[in-house]
Motif scaffolding. Structure first.
Motif, PDB file in Angstrom:
ATOM      1  N   ILE A 496       0.844  -1.201   0.000  1.00 47.22           N
ATOM      2  CA  ILE A 496       0.000   0.000   0.000  1.00 47.22           C
ATOM      3  C   ILE A 496       0.879   1.250   0.000  1.00 47.22           C
ATOM      4  O   ILE A 496       0.623   2.209  -0.739  1.00 47.22           O
ATOM      5  CB  ILE A 496      -0.935  -0.005   1.223  1.00 47.22           C
ATOM      6  N   TYR A 498       3.541   1.746  -1.324  1.00 43.52           N
ATOM      7  CA  TYR A 498       4.185   1.960  -2.626  1.00 43.52           C
ATOM      8  C   TYR A 498       3.619   3.195  -3.318  1.00 43.52           C
ATOM      9  O   TYR A 498       4.295   3.823  -4.129  1.00 43.52           O
ATOM     10  CB  TYR A 498       3.974   0.721  -3.492  1.00 43.52           C
ATOM     11  N   ARG A 551      -3.546   1.606  -2.665  1.00 40.71           N
ATOM     12  CA  ARG A 551      -2.257   2.189  -3.067  1.00 40.71           C
ATOM     13  C   ARG A 551      -2.490   3.493  -3.829  1.00 40.71           C
ATOM     14  O   ARG A 551      -1.813   4.499  -3.580  1.00 40.71           O
ATOM     15  CB  ARG A 551      -1.516   1.178  -3.935  1.00 40.71           C
TER      16      ARG A 551
END
Length: 650
Positions: A496, A498, A551
């Protein structure tokens, strides 16, 4: 529709399997380029060369020293057959007087002291020197190998770094044309083979070449006549080496080509294992594997067999040389022209001369394999980069207005997919893009991301042509959720985060709660610390999709692209996600690609595409009332009507 920007390696636009293009091996230019890549390690290479010279010089002096020991033993043995008290000249004259002229010549050549016997002290001293020079040679060779291996490994590390950087500069179209397994083989197997070939070949070649030169000089000093006998082998070596290299060269290229293809098949079979099993195609996959494996085996067998002929051929030539040296040397000892020690030393030198020639021939074949791999790696490094970046930047305000103006694009120069498209997405509005498969929906959003460059026209973001700004600056403003989920190996929290590597734990948890990830994470034993990867079976397809949506939520972009983002979730979760999507789309421009028309009813603008053109646009109610292409799509989905392509385009 076909998704050329997102598909797995090995499928080009249109879903066609693209075979790798193999150039014929261009040995010398590739070898020169490979040598150029070692230029940064020139100090280590010079050091290795100097150590090789020292090691070879010490090694070459060994047979001469041992020859002196043999002469000392030989002279001592002969002296025991002569009366003590005579000088060498007297002993020689006495033997000639008794008709033993040949024996007298041997006594004169060996400098025998009559009656002296074997001087073991002198023999021991000589042998000690021989051991010392061989130990010195070995130590210098060890340091040389250390320097050379370090230089090669640093070079390979630099080549890997160049390939890694190159892969990030290549356009997406390049990956469309390359099977994934073939590309992986080039950047892994071929680089490994190149490193191993250089490590072995350079070390052996340096020592072998130095040994040939050093031994040749000493042989000429010992006996020019025997040197001519020994050199008869050189033309034979050159003849056989060139013949073997010509035949093995193409086999090495074929070997690595089939290795890449086999890797591609294995990777494809593993990644699609479920589909292979479901459709009962394991037998077909096994047959394809066996067929390609047989081709690899045949190419590998031919390459190794042909190159393996070098050793027995060279041994045969070396034995011929040995016989010639022994016969001529024996005659010269008998005539008193040479001592026994010199002949034995020369025999050792002739062996030392033939052995490096054999190694050079063997290393030439090994180097061929390495150069074949180098050429495949260079083909990646030489591939055209994507269009160069420009220095212009976006303005400070990030409103998110997107405008397509006269856009033309095709994956192939002779086949346009989008022709003359004009579209404006106002800030904060949601634009839904619908149409049948192949209409150009995903291509449209790929162009926004600059995954591909336009053939004509412009795409403006907040009034700035996206072709004039760095791709990183463009993509920093865009969040994207794909139909195909991708998770890297790491925890759920890492996946997430990222979207924003600087996000706090509180921000991460808020994103997870907004996208309903928090609901299923708490049921996992390790919660957010649960380790997942792209092939993880611990999460359902819907749960994996939720993580990718979280994300994008955390990234908080000014433009959001949702490409069938809810296709993998169940109906109940989809309803919940619609609320989350509304919050996610608030105050930002959104492009939503959807086949489920129920998910885009609340879109501000619905764009209907056919064959790369916009045929309708408006809101849901207005398009239904118009009774056009959107209405037919809607009826086909919700009323069960069977609508063909011909009817859709009328």
């Amino acid at each position: 529709m076909t998704r050329p920007g997102m598909m797995r390696g090995g499928r080009g636009p249109g879903g066609m399997q693209m075979a790798p293009t193999e150039r014929p091996l261009d040995f010398w230019p590739s070898l020169r380029r490979l040598a150029g890549s070692l230029r940064a390690q020139r100090m280590a290479m010079i050091g290795a060369l100097a150590l090789s010279v020292g090691s070879v010089a010490a090694s070459v002096s060994g047979p001469t020293i041992i020859g002196h020991a043999i002469d000392a033993v030989y002279a001592g043995t002969l002296s025991q057959h002569l009366p003590r008290g005579l000088t060498t000249a007297q002993a020689v004259a006495l033997l000639r007087a008794h008709g033993q002229g040949r024996f007298a010549d041997m006594i004169a050549a060996a400098h025998v002291v009559p009656g002296a016997g074997i001087d073991f002290g002198r023999v021991g001293t000589i042998l000690t020197w021989a051991v010392a020079v061989y130990v010195l040679s070995s130590l210098l060779m060890y340091v040389q190998a250390y320097l050379l291996n370090g230089a090669v490994q640093r070079t390979m590390s630099e080549i890997r770094a160049q390939v890694e950087a190159k892969l990030h500069r290549l356009p997406l179209a390049y990956f469309d044309r390359q099977p994934r397994g073939e590309l992986l083989s080039r950047v892994t197997n071929d680089i490994d083979n190149l490193g191993q070939s250089l490590t072995q070949a350079l070390s052996q070649l340096l020592v072998s070449v130095m040994t040939v030169i050093g031994v040749l000089v000493v042989m000429l000093l010992v006996s020019p006549v025997l040197t001519l006998v020994a050199l008869i082998a050189v033309p034979l070596v050159v003849l056989f080496t060139s013949a073997v290299m010509k035949r093995s060269q193409k086999q090495f290229v074929a070997q690595w080509k089939h290795t890449g293809r086999l890797n591609g098949q294995v990777e494809e079979s593993f990644s699609g294992h479920e589909l292979v099993t479901v459709f009962g195609r394991r037998g077909e996959v096994a047959r394809r594997f066996e067929d390609e494996n047989d081709k690899l085996m045949e190419a590998g067998y031919k390459a190794q067999f042909v190159s393996g002929l070098m050793m027995p051929i060279m041994m045969f030539v070396g034995n011929l040389q040995y016989v010639g040296v022994c016969v001529v040397g024996g005659l010269r000892v008998a005539s008193g022209a040479m001592t026994l020690g010199d002949v034995i030393a020369f025999i050792q030198y002739s062996r030392q001369f033939t052995q490096p020639l054999t190694q050079i021939a063997s290393m030439a074949n090994l180097l061929q394999s390495g150069v074949a791999s180098a050429e495949r790696v260079f083909a990646v490094l030489d591939a055209p980069d994507q269009v160069a970046e420009r220095s212009e930047q976006f303005g400070t305000s990030a409103r998110g207005r997107v405008e397509f103006s006269g856009v033309r694009f095709g994956y192939r120069p002779d086949e346009l997919l989008i022709d003359g498209l004009d579209l404006v997405a106002e800030p904060g509005r949601t634009v839904a893009i619908v149409g049948h498969t192949g209409a150009g929906k995903t291509t449209l959003v790929n162009l926004i991301m600059r995954f591909y460059e336009l053939d004509c026209g412009r795409i403006l973001l907040d009034g700035t042509d996206i072709a004039t700004v760095p791709r990183a600056a463009l993509r920093a403003r865009i969040g994207m959720v794909l139909q195909d989920t991708w998770l890297f190996e790491g925890t759920i929290a890492d996946n997430i985060r990222y979207g924003d590597l600087d996000a706090t734990d509180d921000e991460l948890h808020r994103a997870a709660e907004a996208t309903f990830v928090d609901r299923f994470v708490h049921s996992l034993p390790d919660g957010y610390a649960t380790v997942v990867d792209d092939e993880s079976g611990s999460l359902s397809a819907g749960e994996r999709q939720l993580i990718t949506i979280a994300r994008a939520f955390l990234a908080d972009p000014s433009i959001l692209i949702l490409d069938e983002a809810t296709s993998a979730v169940d109906t109940r979760t989809e309803v919940l996600l619609q609320h989350a999507m509304r919050a996610l789309r608030a105050d930002r421009t959104s492009f939503v690609i959807a086949h489920r028309l129920s998910t885009i009813r609340d879109a501000d603008v619905i764009v209907v595409m056919e064959h790369g053109r916009i045929v309708e646009q408006g809101d849901h109610a207005g398009l239904l009332a118009a009774g056009g292409a959107y209405a037919r799509l809607y009826r086909a989905q919700f009323e069960g009507a069977l609508v063909g392509d011909d009817e859709l385009t009328t």
